[in-house]
Write an enzyme that holds these catalytic residues in place. Structure first.
Site, mmCIF file in Angstrom:
data_model
loop_
_atom_site.group_PDB
_atom_site.id
_atom_site.type_symbol
_atom_site.label_atom_id
_atom_site.label_comp_id
_atom_site.label_asym_id
_atom_site.label_seq_id
_atom_site.Cartn_x
_atom_site.Cartn_y
_atom_site.Cartn_z
ATOM 1 C CE1 TYR A 39 -3.384 -2.571 -0.174
ATOM 2 C CE2 TYR A 39 -3.843 -2.238 2.289
ATOM 3 C CZ TYR A 39 -4.315 -2.854 1.046
ATOM 4 O OH TYR A 39 -4.996 -3.817 1.326
ATOM 5 C CG HIS A 89 -1.570 -8.583 -0.539
ATOM 6 N ND1 HIS A 89 -1.009 -7.426 -0.564
ATOM 7 C CD2 HIS A 89 -3.090 -8.837 -0.844
ATOM 8 C CE1 HIS A 89 -2.096 -6.714 -1.014
ATOM 9 N NE2 HIS A 89 -3.376 -7.208 -1.142
ATOM 10 C CB SER A 94 -5.924 -11.705 1.169
ATOM 11 O OG SER A 94 -4.881 -11.676 0.465
ATOM 12 C CG LEU A 105 -19.089 0.801 0.891
ATOM 13 C CD1 LEU A 105 -18.982 2.287 1.532
ATOM 14 C CD2 LEU A 105 -20.594 0.503 1.176
ATOM 15 C CB THR A 118 -13.677 5.793 3.380
ATOM 16 O OG1 THR A 118 -13.660 7.337 3.179
ATOM 17 C CG2 THR A 118 -14.056 5.622 4.786
#
Length: 304
Positions: free
Chosen positions: A52, A127, A157, A218, A270
């Site tokens: 990330y 990952h 994951s 979302l 978010t």
């Protein structure tokens, strides 16, 4: 905040986690605001990955978001003990690929410890799958990290049932979680079950006590489905139920995930504190069976 079982060993976690994937460009003040908002609604679980922030202008390559989190918050030992830090390792950037070897797992986990400025990781995930994985190497890496007190629990994951079984065969530690893509607009985990396709990951997780973590809860095609003209029927149904419950439509979308008896954990990505508070409220909204299926259909998911 509703809490859910995390793995089969009696631990628990909030039904919503805060994902740190997008904090690369956030200021220290913005990261602190996001963290404070999360803690304020009962979220004490923070999801990272060594990848990330990679490639972000002014970044430091891998582990960038982990460093931003640690340097913005400067958590005391007491506050560190109050939260769960989860990170993920295994994606290579140069050249692109995956590496679940003993050497890479240990080195990446130790680099995450340094970046996060912590003595231990609560949870370490692999990952994405590595096609060249040797389960015994993974098991040796996990044993080493656990024995050294550097990692307390492990998971994966984006893995199938077959991949989880293969890994578990070489790993003594129980794989507690599997972080997978899941939302109203990307509900293949459920849709495949209705159609007799897939490998039964949801059912496997329920039977084995594995916690499914829903990333991008979302998201649909082209970004968030909340308010998107691409999802008119879904947004109409989200708004109808939201108005009746006194919450935001995003909260209803999260409630749809947490309503499932698999006791999934939604990972919110978010960086907007207000949006986080709105969506996280869904963990405490109990949808009826009729509402759950009406949302599923409104998202364009067929029933046989």
């Amino acid at each position: 905040m509703q809490r859910i079982p995390f793995g089969p060993a009696g631990a628990d976690a909030p039904a919503v986690a805060a994902g740190m994937m997008r904090i690369a460009g956030a200021s220290d003040a913005e990261i602190r605001e996001l963290y404070t908002a999360a803690r304020g609604v009962g979220i004490d679980f923070f999801d990272h990955a060594d990848i990330y922030g990679f490639g972000h202008p002014g970044g430091t390559g891998t582990h960038h978001c982990e460093r931003r989190f640690a340097r913005a918050l400067r958590l005391s030992p007491a506050e560190r003990s109050e939260i769960t830090l989860q990170t993920k390792v295994g994606i290579q950037t140069d050249p692109p690929g995956y590496d679940h070897s003993y050497r890479h797992i240990v080195a990446a986990a130790e680099a995450s410890l340094e970046a996060l400025e912590t003595d231990y990781l609560d949870v370490l995930l692999l990952h994405r799958p590595d096609a060249l994985v040797e389960p015994e190497e993974v098991g040796r890496a996990f044993d080493h990290l656990h024995a050294a007190g550097k990692v307390r629990a492990f998971g994966v994951s984006n893995c199938t049932v077959g991949q989880m079984r293969l890994l578990q065969g070489g790993v003594d530690k129980q794989l507690l979680s599997n972080q997978v893509q899941f939302s109203l607009a990307r509900a293949r985990l459920v849709a495949d079950g209705f159609a007799g396709r897939g490998d039964g990951l949801v059912e496997y997780a329920r039977a084995e006590g594995v916690t499914l973590q829903a990333w991008s809860p979302l998201q649909g095609d082209g970004g968030t489905f909340i308010g998107s003209p691409a999802y008119p029927e879904l947004n109409a149904e989200l708004s109808r139920i939201a108005a009746a419950r006194g919450v935001a439509p995003s909260a209803v979308a999260i409630a749809w995930i947490t309503r499932h008896p698999a006791k999934m954990q939604a990972v919110l990505g978010t960086t907007n504190a207000a949006h986080l508070r709105e969506a996280a409220a869904g963990a405490d909204v109990e949808l009826s069976r009729e509402e759950w299926y009406s949302l599923y259909r409104a998202a364009g998911n067929p029933l046989p």
